[in-house]
Design an enzyme around this catalytic site. Sequence first.
Site, PDB file in Angstrom:
ATOM      1  N   ASP A 119      11.227   2.816  21.562  1.00  0.00           N
ATOM      2  CA  ASP A 119      10.823   2.322  20.253  1.00  0.00           C
ATOM      3  C   ASP A 119       9.449   2.908  19.939  1.00  0.00           C
ATOM      4  OD1 ASP A 119      11.444  -0.011  18.149  1.00  0.00           O
ATOM      5  OD2 ASP A 119       9.304  -0.024  18.583  1.00  0.00           O
ATOM      6  N   ASN A 127       4.445   3.690   8.141  1.00  0.00           N
ATOM      7  CA  ASN A 127       5.092   3.574   6.833  1.00  0.00           C
ATOM      8  C   ASN A 127       4.182   2.913   5.802  1.00  0.00           C
ATOM      9  OD1 ASN A 127       7.568   4.838   7.226  1.00  0.00           O
ATOM     10  ND2 ASN A 127       8.561   2.993   7.994  1.00  0.00           N
ATOM     11  N   HIS A 132       6.909   6.289   3.422  1.00  0.00           N
ATOM     12  CA  HIS A 132       8.143   6.524   4.173  1.00  0.00           C
ATOM     13  C   HIS A 132       8.435   8.002   4.445  1.00  0.00           C
ATOM     14  CE1 HIS A 132       9.630   2.389   4.474  1.00  0.00           C
ATOM     15  NE2 HIS A 132       9.066   2.202   3.295  1.00  0.00           N
ATOM     16  N   ASP A 136       9.432   9.306   8.028  1.00  0.00           N
ATOM     17  CA  ASP A 136      10.608  10.118   8.355  1.00  0.00           C
ATOM     18  C   ASP A 136      10.223  11.330   9.189  1.00  0.00           C
ATOM     19  OD1 ASP A 136      12.212   8.358   6.992  1.00  0.00           O
ATOM     20  OD2 ASP A 136      12.446   9.630   5.208  1.00  0.00           O
ATOM     21  N   GLU A 162      13.355   2.660  14.009  1.00  0.00           N
ATOM     22  CA  GLU A 162      12.507   3.512  14.839  1.00  0.00           C
ATOM     23  C   GLU A 162      12.877   3.393  16.318  1.00  0.00           C
ATOM     24  OE1 GLU A 162      10.121  -0.350  14.175  1.00  0.00           O
ATOM     25  OE2 GLU A 162      11.534   0.893  13.070  1.00  0.00           O
TER      26      GLU A 162
END
Length: 265
Positions: A119, A127, A132, A136, A162
């Site tokens: 994770d 974010n 975002h 990404d 994630e």
Amino acid sequence: MHDVAATPPDLFDAERQALAAARAVHDAGPGDAAASHAALGGLLASYDRLLRETRRLVRRSDRAELEMTRLNQRLQDLAAELEYRATHDPLTGVLNRAAIIELANRHFLSHDVALVVLDIDHFKRVNDSFGHPTGDRVILGVVDCLQHAVPPGAQIGRVGGEEFTVVLPDGAMERTAQLAQRVRRAIEDRDFGLPDGSRITASFGLSWMPRGASFDLAYAQADEALYAAKRGGRNQVVRAASCVPAAGAHGAAPALPSSVGAPGA
């Protein structure tokens, strides 16, 4: 009234009649030269027409066959595309959650399986702070680190926003731990180009299960180890305490947390 059940017209009626006329002259034996000449002429004309029509039909058949081949290929391409979309994550191209679970359960039918769950640490901050699209790019960078590290036969899946998992059939715990550490260091050392220059880290949980187990059992243990890594300061690898096989089996390793990196990272 049209009879739909009536016999369809003979496409080669002219040829049939010419052949019948020629046969009649032949059966009559030597005789009228003019009749023989006329029958032969009719037969030649009909044969010439038959050749032309045959060539035309062959060409049409070839075109239809080519078009059918193209349509079949397009259908196969569309089926493959649909299958890919149904089994892969659209952003990263790795397997999606349903596909990685199905794959792991298939492996468990005949193999021991090691599982890595990771994770990205503090991903919400990325974010929230940078948007975002930047998030990404971070996810794609982490996947790139995974793809450069995992061995042949292993599969990567995205199981959450994630969160990722790696399925390793016949993976020994010690080798799995070494793999996780390589990925952890690669992520820590990578420049993700964040506007504030900060680094990205990830936490890892590992589990091992014998043949006949299931993804749910393996994931539950790896997830528990992952949260132990989070609680322990993040940016580290922790093995599930209850997943180590019997001594001497499959390269068994001690069930000790393996923490690397700055606590609180």
